[in-house]
Design an enzyme around this catalytic site. Sequence first.
Site, PDB file in Angstrom:
ATOM      1  N   THR A 140     -54.809  85.876  17.272  1.00 24.83           N
ATOM      2  CA  THR A 140     -53.725  85.864  16.280  1.00 24.83           C
ATOM      3  C   THR A 140     -54.272  85.888  14.861  1.00 24.83           C
ATOM      4  OG1 THR A 140     -52.003  84.431  15.366  1.00 24.83           O
ATOM      5  CG2 THR A 140     -53.733  83.324  16.570  1.00 24.83           C
ATOM      6  N   ASP A 141     -53.468  86.394  13.947  1.00 26.09           N
ATOM      7  CA  ASP A 141     -53.881  86.371  12.530  1.00 26.09           C
ATOM      8  C   ASP A 141     -53.959  84.949  11.988  1.00 26.09           C
ATOM      9  OD1 ASP A 141     -51.137  85.840  12.428  1.00 26.09           O
ATOM     10  OD2 ASP A 141     -50.647  87.484  11.071  1.00 26.09           O
ATOM     11  N   GLU A 142     -53.317  83.994  12.708  1.00 26.20           N
ATOM     12  CA  GLU A 142     -53.303  82.610  12.196  1.00 26.20           C
ATOM     13  C   GLU A 142     -54.694  81.998  12.148  1.00 26.20           C
ATOM     14  OE1 GLU A 142     -50.233  80.021  13.488  1.00 26.20           O
ATOM     15  OE2 GLU A 142     -48.748  81.607  13.593  1.00 26.20           O
ATOM     16  N   TYR A 165     -52.433  74.689  16.855  1.00 30.90           N
ATOM     17  CA  TYR A 165     -52.361  75.963  17.593  1.00 30.90           C
ATOM     18  C   TYR A 165     -53.446  76.930  17.109  1.00 30.90           C
ATOM     19  CZ  TYR A 165     -50.919  80.805  18.401  1.00 30.90           C
ATOM     20  OH  TYR A 165     -50.924  82.142  18.725  1.00 30.90           O
ATOM     21  N   LYS A 169     -56.779  78.574  18.985  1.00 33.40           N
ATOM     22  CA  LYS A 169     -56.997  80.025  19.150  1.00 33.40           C
ATOM     23  C   LYS A 169     -58.334  80.429  18.511  1.00 33.40           C
ATOM     24  CE  LYS A 169     -54.511  82.739  20.710  1.00 33.40           C
ATOM     25  NZ  LYS A 169     -54.335  83.247  22.103  1.00 33.40           N
TER      26      LYS A 169
HETATM   27  P1  NAD Z   1     -45.454  83.026  25.233  1.00 36.17           P
HETATM   28  O1  NAD Z   1     -45.469  81.579  24.926  1.00 36.17           O
HETATM   29  O2  NAD Z   1     -44.165  83.768  25.192  1.00 36.17           O
HETATM   30  O3  NAD Z   1     -46.077  83.282  26.675  1.00 36.17           O
HETATM   31  C1  NAD Z   1     -47.212  82.594  27.140  1.00 36.17           C
HETATM   32  C2  NAD Z   1     -47.300  82.820  28.634  1.00 36.17           C
HETATM   33  O4  NAD Z   1     -48.490  82.158  29.120  1.00 36.17           O
HETATM   34  C3  NAD Z   1     -46.124  82.213  29.421  1.00 36.17           C
HETATM   35  O5  NAD Z   1     -45.697  83.116  30.413  1.00 36.17           O
HETATM   36  C4  NAD Z   1     -46.712  80.957  30.044  1.00 36.17           C
HETATM   37  O6  NAD Z   1     -46.103  80.592  31.279  1.00 36.17           O
HETATM   38  C5  NAD Z   1     -48.162  81.384  30.252  1.00 36.17           C
HETATM   39  N1  NAD Z   1     -49.092  80.252  30.302  1.00 36.17           N
HETATM   40  C6  NAD Z   1     -49.154  79.198  29.445  1.00 36.17           C
HETATM   41  N2  NAD Z   1     -50.129  78.348  29.831  1.00 36.17           N
HETATM   42  C7  NAD Z   1     -50.694  78.895  30.940  1.00 36.17           C
HETATM   43  C8  NAD Z   1     -51.751  78.479  31.792  1.00 36.17           C
HETATM   44  N3  NAD Z   1     -52.425  77.347  31.570  1.00 36.17           N
HETATM   45  N4  NAD Z   1     -52.068  79.259  32.849  1.00 36.17           N
HETATM   46  C9  NAD Z   1     -51.380  80.402  33.094  1.00 36.17           C
HETATM   47  N5  NAD Z   1     -50.374  80.846  32.314  1.00 36.17           N
HETATM   48  C10 NAD Z   1     -50.030  80.095  31.251  1.00 36.17           C
HETATM   49  O7  NAD Z   1     -46.515  83.659  24.243  1.00 36.17           O
HETATM   50  P2  NAD Z   1     -46.517  85.095  23.543  1.00 36.17           P
HETATM   51  O8  NAD Z   1     -45.758  85.021  22.293  1.00 36.17           O
HETATM   52  O9  NAD Z   1     -46.207  86.127  24.553  1.00 36.17           O
HETATM   53  O10 NAD Z   1     -48.065  85.198  23.142  1.00 36.17           O
HETATM   54  C11 NAD Z   1     -49.010  85.746  24.046  1.00 36.17           C
HETATM   55  C12 NAD Z   1     -50.394  85.681  23.422  1.00 36.17           C
HETATM   56  O11 NAD Z   1     -50.394  86.401  22.190  1.00 36.17           O
HETATM   57  C13 NAD Z   1     -50.836  84.260  23.069  1.00 36.17           C
HETATM   58  O12 NAD Z   1     -52.204  84.162  23.364  1.00 36.17           O
HETATM   59  C14 NAD Z   1     -50.597  84.153  21.574  1.00 36.17           C
HETATM   60  O13 NAD Z   1     -51.521  83.256  21.003  1.00 36.17           O
HETATM   61  C15 NAD Z   1     -50.858  85.577  21.131  1.00 36.17           C
HETATM   62  N6  NAD Z   1     -50.141  86.031  19.929  1.00 36.17           N
HETATM   63  C16 NAD Z   1     -48.775  85.916  19.857  1.00 36.17           C
HETATM   64  C17 NAD Z   1     -48.102  86.429  18.744  1.00 36.17           C
HETATM   65  C18 NAD Z   1     -46.599  86.351  18.621  1.00 36.17           C
HETATM   66  O14 NAD Z   1     -46.064  86.706  17.576  1.00 36.17           O
HETATM   67  N7  NAD Z   1     -45.866  85.940  19.653  1.00 36.17           N
HETATM   68  C19 NAD Z   1     -48.832  87.034  17.710  1.00 36.17           C
HETATM   69  C20 NAD Z   1     -50.230  87.096  17.810  1.00 36.17           C
HETATM   70  C21 NAD Z   1     -50.862  86.610  18.935  1.00 36.17           C
HETATM   71  O1  DAU Z   2     -48.821  85.177  13.240  1.00 40.56           O
HETATM   72  C1  DAU Z   2     -48.877  85.233  14.622  1.00 40.56           C
HETATM   73  C2  DAU Z   2     -48.211  84.016  15.206  1.00 40.56           C
HETATM   74  O2  DAU Z   2     -46.806  84.199  15.034  1.00 40.56           O
HETATM   75  C3  DAU Z   2     -48.540  83.792  16.674  1.00 40.56           C
HETATM   76  O3  DAU Z   2     -49.909  83.526  16.804  1.00 40.56           O
HETATM   77  C4  DAU Z   2     -47.717  82.627  17.249  1.00 40.56           C
HETATM   78  O4  DAU Z   2     -47.948  82.511  18.641  1.00 40.56           O
HETATM   79  C5  DAU Z   2     -46.258  82.922  17.018  1.00 40.56           C
HETATM   80  O5  DAU Z   2     -45.460  81.848  17.477  1.00 40.56           O
HETATM   81  C6  DAU Z   2     -45.980  83.180  15.530  1.00 40.56           C
HETATM   82  O6  DAU Z   2     -46.186  81.956  14.765  1.00 40.56           O
HETATM   83  P1  DAU Z   2     -45.220  81.545  13.562  1.00 40.56           P
HETATM   84  O7  DAU Z   2     -45.325  80.101  13.355  1.00 40.56           O
HETATM   85  O8  DAU Z   2     -45.416  82.435  12.395  1.00 40.56           O
HETATM   86  O9  DAU Z   2     -43.803  81.958  14.244  1.00 40.56           O
HETATM   87  P2  DAU Z   2     -42.389  81.211  14.273  1.00 40.56           P
HETATM   88  O10 DAU Z   2     -41.409  82.196  14.838  1.00 40.56           O
HETATM   89  O11 DAU Z   2     -42.461  79.870  14.875  1.00 40.56           O
HETATM   90  O12 DAU Z   2     -42.048  81.030  12.734  1.00 40.56           O
HETATM   91  C7  DAU Z   2     -41.981  82.155  11.850  1.00 40.56           C
HETATM   92  C8  DAU Z   2     -41.716  81.603  10.453  1.00 40.56           C
HETATM   93  O13 DAU Z   2     -40.380  81.076  10.411  1.00 40.56           O
HETATM   94  C9  DAU Z   2     -42.618  80.457  10.054  1.00 40.56           C
HETATM   95  O14 DAU Z   2     -42.918  80.557   8.667  1.00 40.56           O
HETATM   96  C10 DAU Z   2     -41.786  79.207  10.320  1.00 40.56           C
HETATM   97  C11 DAU Z   2     -40.368  79.684  10.074  1.00 40.56           C
HETATM   98  N1  DAU Z   2     -39.319  79.048  10.894  1.00 40.56           N
HETATM   99  C12 DAU Z   2     -39.486  78.990  12.241  1.00 40.56           C
HETATM  100  C13 DAU Z   2     -38.530  78.410  13.053  1.00 40.56           C
HETATM  101  C14 DAU Z   2     -38.731  78.322  14.535  1.00 40.56           C
HETATM  102  C15 DAU Z   2     -38.152  78.559  10.299  1.00 40.56           C
HETATM  103  O15 DAU Z   2     -37.981  78.646   9.066  1.00 40.56           O
HETATM  104  N2  DAU Z   2     -37.205  77.994  11.102  1.00 40.56           N
HETATM  105  C16 DAU Z   2     -37.347  77.870  12.452  1.00 40.56           C
HETATM  106  O16 DAU Z   2     -36.441  77.300  13.110  1.00 40.56           O
END
Ligand code: NAD
Ligand code: DAU
Length: 378
Positions: A140-142, A165, A169
């Site tokens: 992730t970019d985080e 988190y 990562k």
């Molecule tokens: P998500 O939370 O929707 O899905 C995670 C999945 O992993 C779920 O199906 C969960 O059951 C499974 N899981 C969790 N713990 C596990 C374990 N111990 N063993 C097996 N399976 C397990 O997450 P997402 O948003 O789909 O993100 C997927 C990946 O991409 C993550 O690694 C996250 O860090 C990364 N990522 C997400 C975003 C985003 O915007 N959502 C952006 C950048 C990177």
């Molecule tokens: O940047 C990549 C990341 O993006 C991934 O690595 C993470 O897995 C993914 O969850 C996401 O993280 P963020 O924290 O950026 O996403 P989230 O949707 O939780 O929040 C987006 C922005 O909105 C953040 O600045 C917090 C804000 N927010 C979020 C929620 C849930 C609110 O203002 N209100 C809310 O209720």
Amino acid sequence: MNTYLVTGGAGFIGSNFVKYVLKKHPNTHLVILDNLTYAGNLGTIKDDLTNPKVTFIKGNISNPRVVKEIFEKHPIDFVVNFAAESHVDRSIENPQLFLKTNILGTQNLLDTAKKSWTTGKDESGYPIYRKGVKFLQVSTDEVYGSLGETGYFTETTPLDPRSPYSASKAAADMIVTAYAETYKMPVNITRCSNNYGPYHFPEKLIPLIIKNILEKKKLPVYGDGSNVRDWLYVEDHCKAIDSVLLHGRTGEVYNIGGHNEKKNIDIVKIIITTIKRLMEENPGYKSALKENNDSQQDNLEWITDDYLITFVKDRLGHDHRYAIDPTKITNELGWYPETKFEDGIVKTIRWYLENQDWVEKVTSGNYRKYYRQMYGNR
Ligand code: NAD
Ligand code: DAU
């Protein structure tokens, strides 16, 4: 025919990747490993599971026996590690689970893949691997921390994670790099910005805002809503991962971003306006509204910024801005974010309006308890 081990394939991005790969490379064999946490749902991939080329295993990536058995039974060529605890707010409440899954789980996958893929040793003692194998860590970019008003994350930006988190990562990325250096394992790391699209669990900003509007609930914006995220349509992310897996230079990190920075408050306003417009254009969509009494369905006047938005206590350690410079992946692999945000957000909102049964299923368990703990009784 390649065999992929897709971990976290029942989650948001993993399930979209499963669908993408099955369409793009129909001859591929996919083994999905997911322990179905609150964020993983078999319903999301139920149609894909009827495909004879797909095998689902319910199990934990941190469990050595489970992962070893998978490698013994299936000729895995690629590991694509999506499995993770992914929600920043939950990591603030329970950091340890994030360290266990995201760091130790990744290390367990790496270790088992290393053993299974090793065919011998070179004269210096480094393992020699079966040809064509690769481990791709979805990061992730985080991990780069938080930006001010200007600048972008590149692949050489120093890691500076600030939440439990992102620290987990970043640690996972470092253990992947350690395996690449110490054991010459063939790996890639991809670092992506915020995804949006179908099957996004409604604890994250975009699906939570859609769900709350449909329930006529307040829309919680953290702080003053000025935090910036760089939004990428999930299918574009899947395409980038596929491209890095098949064509990326081994050992390299690739940043993936949407060229699409938006303040949170603007995202919320766009969703409000779009839902209202879609319902006015197609009154059938009003059936997605939860208090389905006639007066609410006829009258959409309450769908306004003023009525719905509420500014709530800020997230602890809230990163101000993320923005990715994806020049490397564009130059090397020809990838770019194809979906314009204006189109992607409409597609996403339509999907939620048309798939309320999915939302209800995935939020039928502990979701209400989580919501009350996070947001009170708003
Ligand atoms: P998500 O939370 O929707 O899905 C995670 C999945 O992993 C779920 O199906 C969960 O059951 C499974 N899981 C969790 N713990 C596990 C374990 N111990 N063993 C097996 N399976 C397990 O997450 P997402 O948003 O789909 O993100 C997927 C990946 O991409 C993550 O690694 C996250 O860090 C990364 N990522 C997400 C975003 C985003 O915007 N959502 C952006 C950048 C990177
Ligand atoms: O940047 C990549 C990341 O993006 C991934 O690595 C993470 O897995 C993914 O969850 C996401 O993280 P963020 O924290 O950026 O996403 P989230 O949707 O939780 O929040 C987006 C922005 O909105 C953040 O600045 C917090 C804000 N927010 C979020 C929620 C849930 C609110 O203002 N209100 C809310 O209720």
